[in-house]
Design an enzyme around this catalytic site. Structure first.
Site, short mmCIF file in Angstrom:
data_model
loop_
_atom_site.label_atom_id
_atom_site.label_comp_id
_atom_site.label_asym_id
_atom_site.label_seq_id
_atom_site.Cartn_x
_atom_site.Cartn_y
_atom_site.Cartn_z
CG ASP A 25 -1.88 -1.19 1.21
OD1 ASP A 25 -2.23 -1.65 0.12
OD2 ASP A 25 -2.22 -1.66 2.31
CE LYS A 28 2.39 -2.20 -4.39
NZ LYS A 28 1.98 -1.86 -3.02
N GLY A 52 -4.63 -4.15 -3.83
CA GLY A 52 -5.62 -3.11 -4.09
C GLY A 52 -4.84 -1.86 -4.46
CG HIS A 53 -2.04 -1.82 -7.00
ND1 HIS A 53 -1.09 -2.29 -7.87
CD2 HIS A 53 -1.79 -2.44 -5.82
CE1 HIS A 53 -0.31 -3.15 -7.25
NE2 HIS A 53 -0.72 -3.27 -6.00
CD GLN A 240 0.74 -8.73 -2.77
OE1 GLN A 240 1.44 -9.36 -3.53
NE2 GLN A 240 -0.51 -8.45 -3.02
P1 GDP Z 1 -0.90 0.51 -3.53
O1 GDP Z 1 -1.49 -0.79 -3.11
O2 GDP Z 1 0.57 0.55 -3.29
O3 GDP Z 1 -1.23 0.91 -4.95
O4 GDP Z 1 -1.53 1.62 -2.56
P2 GDP Z 1 -3.08 1.75 -2.12
O5 GDP Z 1 -3.86 2.23 -3.28
O6 GDP Z 1 -3.54 0.52 -1.44
O7 GDP Z 1 -2.97 2.85 -0.99
C1 GDP Z 1 -2.49 4.13 -1.23
C2 GDP Z 1 -3.58 5.15 -0.87
O8 GDP Z 1 -3.03 6.42 -0.76
C3 GDP Z 1 -4.66 5.26 -1.92
O9 GDP Z 1 -5.89 5.54 -1.31
C4 GDP Z 1 -4.20 6.43 -2.76
O10 GDP Z 1 -5.25 7.08 -3.46
C5 GDP Z 1 -3.63 7.32 -1.70
N1 GDP Z 1 -2.52 8.20 -2.11
C6 GDP Z 1 -1.58 8.01 -3.04
N2 GDP Z 1 -0.65 8.98 -3.00
C7 GDP Z 1 -1.03 9.83 -2.03
C8 GDP Z 1 -0.47 11.02 -1.47
O11 GDP Z 1 0.58 11.49 -1.86
N3 GDP Z 1 -1.16 11.61 -0.45
C9 GDP Z 1 -2.31 11.10 0.03
N4 GDP Z 1 -2.90 11.74 1.03
N5 GDP Z 1 -2.86 9.97 -0.45
C10 GDP Z 1 -2.23 9.34 -1.46
P1 IMO Z 2 -0.96 -4.06 -2.31
O1 IMO Z 2 -0.53 -4.59 -3.66
C1 IMO Z 2 -0.94 -4.58 2.01
C2 IMO Z 2 -0.98 -8.69 3.52
C3 IMO Z 2 -2.23 -9.14 4.24
C4 IMO Z 2 -1.64 -10.15 5.21
C5 IMO Z 2 -0.54 -10.80 4.38
C6 IMO Z 2 -0.94 -12.11 3.73
O2 IMO Z 2 -2.25 -3.35 -2.34
O3 IMO Z 2 0.15 -3.29 -1.69
P2 IMO Z 2 -2.47 -12.74 1.65
O4 IMO Z 2 -3.94 -12.50 1.42
O5 IMO Z 2 -1.59 -12.16 0.61
O6 IMO Z 2 -2.18 -14.18 1.92
O7 IMO Z 2 -2.17 -11.97 3.04
O8 IMO Z 2 -0.21 -9.87 3.37
N1 IMO Z 2 -1.22 -8.15 2.16
C7 IMO Z 2 -1.15 -6.86 1.85
N2 IMO Z 2 -0.97 -5.77 2.64
N3 IMO Z 2 -1.05 -4.43 0.67
C8 IMO Z 2 -1.23 -5.49 -0.13
O9 IMO Z 2 -1.23 -5.40 -1.48
C9 IMO Z 2 -1.32 -6.78 0.46
N4 IMO Z 2 -1.51 -8.03 -0.03
C10 IMO Z 2 -1.43 -8.85 1.02
O10 IMO Z 2 -2.85 -8.07 4.91
O11 IMO Z 2 -1.02 -9.49 6.29
MG MG Z 3 -2.97 -1.51 -1.79
#
Ligand code: GDP
Ligand code: IMO
Ligand code: MG
Length: 450
Positions: A25, A28, A52-53, A240
């Protein structure tokens, strides 16, 4: 950000990988969306719908689980490579959800026939095993069947790949596997709360999925090798984060794939020597979802403030994310492991208004300073983080578009992160939207800031 183009035996190739350096998270999705405009192909190569991107374009928010974050540019070829674990129903749901919002998903999405398929038994096993396997502390998986599917991949005898769904013996295969799986599920669930799975029903459901996905399914390894040999620019989107890597992360509190930079080759079939740039993505602090040690965790009002300002709730499961200070020991380890050339620092705006900000610069264990990130989770659990304290900044920084718009204390913080990671910071993110980004000019950078 400067793209480095290497001349390689007469062939000019450019392949970039984006990898999370923490526990996932790191935002990316945002970086991949931004870098897509300089690439022809975007590839997911490991993980599955546990990811979840988020991509925010013009204020509109999209959450992607299996589909690469390059999908918003129709001229870009998106690829789900063989290392990904695919739940076909989820993928179809995602394709339809995007189509309903006007995002075209057709020939621009390729799906590997080598990718392993997630079945209902994997979801059941994930649910039943989560607590039992890790002696006391639940792993806290996303319950998407990821671990059980990869277990069957490596076990081989109970595995099904996407390409198998188009073979005449697919029905027979399901019937054979389900006999074994029903026995396993009964043993895992002595209370007998789950009813046995039905082979005919599952065969029919998955045959319908197979037909819907048929136009996308191909040999993506051959496609990618051809693409690189034809000088097409390829972007690899890690899922991840490196600390969740099954081999190099905080085992067993990890995911079941190689989510650090080392996973690119195995998951995509593209040799590592093609990579010309590795971008490591970090949050300006640290978060973790699920169980496992987290040395810099702030289970206190500071952690809550970060959670509130950063809206730190899981993209997939909506679970509150655990929040803490930036851990430079962990991120330096994963930057080295992943061969990172440059760092993107995300969610920097979240740290505004804190009186002071801490960075963990070292770990101590039994009174000794550690030279390396611990390989055993029990040691990581016992380390004492050594902190350096920097002054905070009170200003909101979401409107900043160039480095000079940022307060001095932000500069100090970024400089220290870069120094501790031993890599340049090339991107700074101050908000979720693609516009809320600062590209840091580098020495020898042909891109000039306005
Ligand atoms: P990913 O899994 O690495 O793609 O990241 P996620 O989407 O799960 O989580 C990142 C969260 O931060 C999302 O809700 C984005 O919309 C949000 N986000 C991304 N860049 C920024 C930032 O610079 N500032 C803030 N406040 N939110 C951001
Ligand atoms: P993105 O791509 C954050 C964590 C789960 C759990 C562990 C194992 O959005 O960054 P799994 O279902 O993969 O067997 O769970 O890994 N986990 C993540 N945490 N971002 C993710 O993906 C994750 N994908 C799995 O919360 O601790
Ligand atoms: Mg994510």
């Amino acid at each position: 950000m400067a793209l480095r183009v290497l001349s390689n035996g007469g062939i000019t190739v450019t392949a970039t990988s984006v990898v999370g350096l923490q526990w996932g998270d790191e935002a990316k999705g945002k970086i991949v969306d931004l870098l897509t405009e300089r690439h022809d192909v975007v590839v997911r190569y490991q993980g599955g719908a546990n990811a979840g991107h988020t991509v925010v374009r013009g204020g509109e928010k999209f959450k992607l689980s299996l589909i690469p974050s390059g999908i918003f540019r129709p001229e870009v070829q998106c690829v789900i490579a063989g290392g990904v674990a695919v739940h076909p129903g989820s993928l179809i749901g995602e394709i339809e959800g995007l189509a309903a919002r006007g995002v075209q998903v057709g020939a621009n999405l390729l799906l590997s026939d080598r990718a392993h398929v997630i079945f209902p038994w994997h979801l059941e096993e994930d649910r039943l095993l989560d607590r039992q396997c890790t002696a006391g502390e639940a792993l806290g998986t996303t319950q998407r069947g990821i671990g059980p599917c990869y277990r069957d991949k490596y076990g081989r005898s109970l595995a099904v790949r996407l390409g198998d769904m188009y073979r005449p013996n697919f029905r027979r295969r399901i019937e054979q596997i389900i006999v074994v799986k029903n026995r396993i599920l009964a043993a895992l669930d002595p209370a007998g709360e789950t009813s046995p799975l039905d082979a005919v029903k599952i065969f029919e459901e998955y045959s319908a999925y197979a037909e819907k996905l048929r136009p996308h399914v191909t040999d993506t390894t051959a496609f990618l090798l051809d693409a690189l040999e034809a000088d097409r620019r390829v972007l690899f989107e890690g899922a991840q984060g490196a600390l969740l890597d099954v081999d190099h992360g905080t085992f067993p509190f990890v995911t079941s794939s190689n989510s650090s930079g080392v996973g690119v080759s195995a998951g995509s079939g593209v040799p590592g020597r093609y990579l010309t740039k590795v971008v490591g993505v970090v949050k300006a602090y640290t978060t973790r979802v699920g169980g496992g040690p987290f040395p810099t965790e702030q289970d206190n009002p500071i952690g809550q403030q970060i959670r509130d300002r950063g809206n730190e709730y899981g993209t997939v499961t909506r679970r509150p994310r655990r929040c803490g200070w930036f851990d430079a020991v962990a991120a330096r380890y994963t930057a080295r492991l992943s061969g990172v050339d440059a760092v993107a620092v995300m969610l920097l705006d979240v740290l505004s208004q804190l009186p002071e900000i801490r960075i963990c610069t070292a770990y101590e264990l039994d009174g000794q300073r550690l030279r390396h990130f611990p390989s055993h989770v029990d040691d990581l659990r016992r380390v004492t983080p050594v902190y350096e304290t920097l002054p905070g900044w009170q200003e909101e920084i979401q409107q900043a578009r160039k480095l000079s718009d940022l307060p001095e204390n932000v500069h100090k913080y970024l400089e220290r992160l870069s120094q501790l990671l031993g890599r340049p910071v090339e991107v700074v993110s101050v908000g979720a939207d693609r516009e809320e980004t600062i590209f840091v000019p580098q020495h020898n950078d042909e891109r000039k800031q306005n």
